[in-house]
Enzyme design. Structure first.
Site, PDB file in Angstrom:
ATOM      1  N   HIS A 541       3.422  -2.590   0.571  1.00  0.00           N
ATOM      2  CA  HIS A 541       2.196  -3.071   1.210  1.00  0.00           C
ATOM      3  C   HIS A 541       1.128  -1.977   1.197  1.00  0.00           C
ATOM      4  O   HIS A 541       0.527  -1.677   2.232  1.00  0.00           O
ATOM      5  CB  HIS A 541       2.477  -3.495   2.657  1.00  0.00           C
ATOM      6  CG  HIS A 541       3.533  -4.520   2.805  1.00  0.00           C
ATOM      7  ND1 HIS A 541       4.311  -4.641   3.954  1.00  0.00           N
ATOM      8  CD2 HIS A 541       3.971  -5.486   1.962  1.00  0.00           C
ATOM      9  CE1 HIS A 541       5.163  -5.633   3.801  1.00  0.00           C
ATOM     10  NE2 HIS A 541       4.985  -6.161   2.601  1.00  0.00           N
ATOM     11  N   ILE A 585       1.376  -8.142   4.058  1.00  0.00           N
ATOM     12  CA  ILE A 585      -0.082  -8.155   4.158  1.00  0.00           C
ATOM     13  C   ILE A 585      -0.740  -9.228   3.304  1.00  0.00           C
ATOM     14  O   ILE A 585      -1.968  -9.322   3.299  1.00  0.00           O
ATOM     15  CB  ILE A 585      -0.674  -6.783   3.803  1.00  0.00           C
ATOM     16  CG1 ILE A 585      -0.392  -6.425   2.335  1.00  0.00           C
ATOM     17  CG2 ILE A 585      -0.141  -5.708   4.740  1.00  0.00           C
ATOM     18  CD1 ILE A 585      -1.109  -5.162   1.871  1.00  0.00           C
TER      19      ILE A 585
END
Length: 606
Positions: A541, A585
């Site tokens: 992420h 995310i």
């Protein structure tokens, strides 16, 4: 080539969203430059469970970090999607929401117009969450679903693919109820914590991956005002002098070995991801003057913050041997012929079975809690944060992370359950080497994993060459902040306790094997810390390397995502996040891109 109104560098998760929204106006001409290829027909991407097999393939940039000092010198893999749709074509399809507090903090850091109230509508706009049958809703414990906050009409199709035939998902829900941490609100309320069943970005009808390429681009690919060039690598942004700074006028790129230039009459938008957006800025002369001079790159805008502030979630896991008869995905990951053939047959005939599932469908948004960590409690952790602050000082980011980490109703970690063995001890981060899903042990396992939601460690990513084909140097600096290890190790201890709680415990052999001898750390905090240093890998992420902050506070873009010192140049992807949100995310990247498209339209008077 013809001129375009907008040129988007990167046809990934964010870039495709922006291109789709801008070309809703038939008068707006958009060019997308994507280094990867169109993989819409690739079954390895479309079949949900096949994501494990495409890591390291031609659709993966397959980045590597530098040796990580605080992880015993290990080099870690960093898969990133190299295809139309970017990492949304490669990820594990986990579809989760951030917290209200995190997004509100973006505004508190100096970004007017960015908070939960303004961004949450874009989460809803980007997706449609389809609920299963009432019986499956009860089995999965998703009575919390609230139509007022979840997406009901967006392009990305999200669903709960695991059905009532799976006892482990129900055991997860009941276990968190038993320890008094059930989820009580819809995650898209921004105020949820506790154990729940998470959605996946899987179309509930076709049982295929739903991603930026298939959901945003494919239905609109025939628009005459949308041009997508795949296999096109951006070399640099072209500028001319302007009144308040340099003006972006086009892009120099390579395709089929030929260097070309194309002009943008309105804006150039960089959407190449947290590693490659700062790379393109630096190749274009925007970055740290010392770095640019060392590579003989003319300085266009001096900004030492480009490529700094890299944030990422780390994850570590323990795999527990399951009782006889408990079904896991181990035989599939070992590619045992009978299991593979049976699963492929199920999927081919009815789009059911394990290939129709994503990866993780059981999630928990958890604080450090005495119920699971015992003597290494929240009070002990609170003292550690206070001692660090008094000794080393603090800033606004530290204060915020302290507040959410020590809040019993906020998540300092995401705990996950995965019905198969993982072994990060064997993930050497070498090209062509074995990754954590290619397991050494026979048998069937259940993995419990913990990710660090709000890391204090900060890394960086920078170019080492003027050649756009050379990957950047990536140094996430994992666990360099001592409090990150303190928080993560306590959550690793909680996995030990969680494995003893009913009804989850009934599916685990009481004295069964584990993925590694060092994973038997019981209540030994030092052993958990050593295990973390030995096994932590990236949760993939990466974010925050071109942060949306006031320039004097480390910013690269302003609150309208415009690059400081330039005109007609913006960045739109995970790199603009000033602070990484908890969990996966991808939903936040979609929301940021949706909002960015509206900002661009507003500024153009569209």
């Amino acid at each position: 080539m013809d001129d375009f109104d907008y040129i988007i560098i990167g046809g990934g998760t964010a870039g495709i969203v922006v291109a789709t929204r801008l070309t809703e106006n038939p008068e707006t001409r958009v060019l997308v430059l994507e280094a990867g290829e169109n993989q819409l027909a690739n079954p390895m991407i479309n079949i949900p469970a096949m994501w494990t097999a495409i890591l390291g393939s031609e659709v993966d940039w397959a980045f590597l970090t530098t040796p990580q000092e605080h992880l015993k010198g290990r080099t870690l893999r960093h898969p990133q999607g190299k295809a139309l749709g970017g990492s949304s074509a490669l990820n594990a399809e986990i579809f989760v929401a951030p917290s209200k507090a995190e997004i509100d903090e973006w505004g508190n850091l100096g970004n007017v117009g960015w908070n939960w109230t303004t961004l949450s509508p874009y989460y809803r706009k980007s997706h449609t969450l389809k609920l299963p049958s009432k019986s499956n809703c009860k089995h999965l414990g998703i009575e919390w679903s609230d139509e007022d906050v979840r997406g009901t009409s967006g392009p990305i199709q999200a669903s709960f693919p695991i059905g009532a035939e799976d006892p482990l998902s129900n055991a997860w829900i009941e276990t968190f109820k038993d320890i008094n941490f059930p989820i009580k609100k819809d995650p898209y309320s921004g105020e949820a914590f506790g154990g729940y069943s998470n959605a996946s970005s899987i179309d509930p009808v076709t049982k295929t991956r739903s991603y930026a390429g298939s959901a945003y681009y494919a239905p609109n690919a025939q628009r005459l005002n949308l041009t997508v060039l795949t296999g096109a690598t951006a070399n640099r942004v072209i500028f001319r002098p302007g009144g308040t700074g340099v003006v972006a006028t086009g892009v120099n790129f390579s395709k089929n070995g030929k260097i070309q230039e194309v002009r943008a009459t309105k804006e150039v938008l960089i959407a190449a991801g947290a590693f490659q957006s700062p790379k393109i800025l630096e190749l274009s002369g925007i970055g740290n003057p010392q770095l640019l001079k060392s590579l003989d790159i003319p300085i266009v805008v001096a900004n030492p913050h480009v490529g700094e502030n890299l944030q990422d979630h780390v994850i570590s896991a323990v795999s527990f041997e399951v009782t006889d008869g408990t079904v896991t995905a181990d035989s599939l990951l070992r590619q045992e012929p009978d299991a593979t053939q049976y699963a492929m047959g199920q999927y081919a005939t009815s789009q059911t079975g394990p290939l129709s599932y994503g990866s993780v469908a059981s999630h928990a948004l958890m604080p450090v809690t005495d119920i699971l960590t015992g003597e290494h409690s929240m009070s002990e952790l609170t003292q550690l944060f206070e001692d660090y602050s008094s000794t080393h000082g603090h800033d606004s980011a530290f204060d915020f992370i302290t507040s959410v980490t020590l809040d019993p109703e906020q998540a300092s970690a995401c705990i996950l359950m995965f019905a198969a063995q993982v072994n990060t001890h064997d993930d050497k981060g070498e090209p062509g080497g074995r990754n954590y899903l290619q397991m050494p042990n026979e048998g069937n396992f259940l993995t419990l994993a913990s990710t660090l939601s709000h890391p204090l460690s900060r890394g960086n990513v920078h170019i080492t060459s003027t050649d756009a084909n050379v990957p950047p140097r990536i140094d996430p600096n994992y666990l360099s902040h001592p409090l990150d290890l303190e928080v993560l190790s306590r959550h690793l201890l909680s996995l030990e306790t969680l494995s003893t709680k009913q009804p989850l415990a009934q599916y685990l052999k009481p004295d069964g094997r584990r993925n590694h001898e060092s994973s038997f750390f019981r209540n030994d905090l030092d052993a958990a810390k050593d295990y973390a240093r030995t096994t932590v890998i990236s949760n993939n992420h990466p974010s925050c390397t071109c942060p949306m902050l006031p320039r004097e506070k480390g910013g690269v873009v302003d609150a309208r995502l415009r690059v400081y010192g330039t005109e007609n140049l913006r960045v739109v992807d995970s790199s603009v996040m000033p602070l990484i949100p908890r969990g996966n995310i991808q939903t936040t990247v979609y929301a940021v891109a949706e909002k960015a498209a509206d900002l661009i339209k507003e500024d153009a008077g569209l």
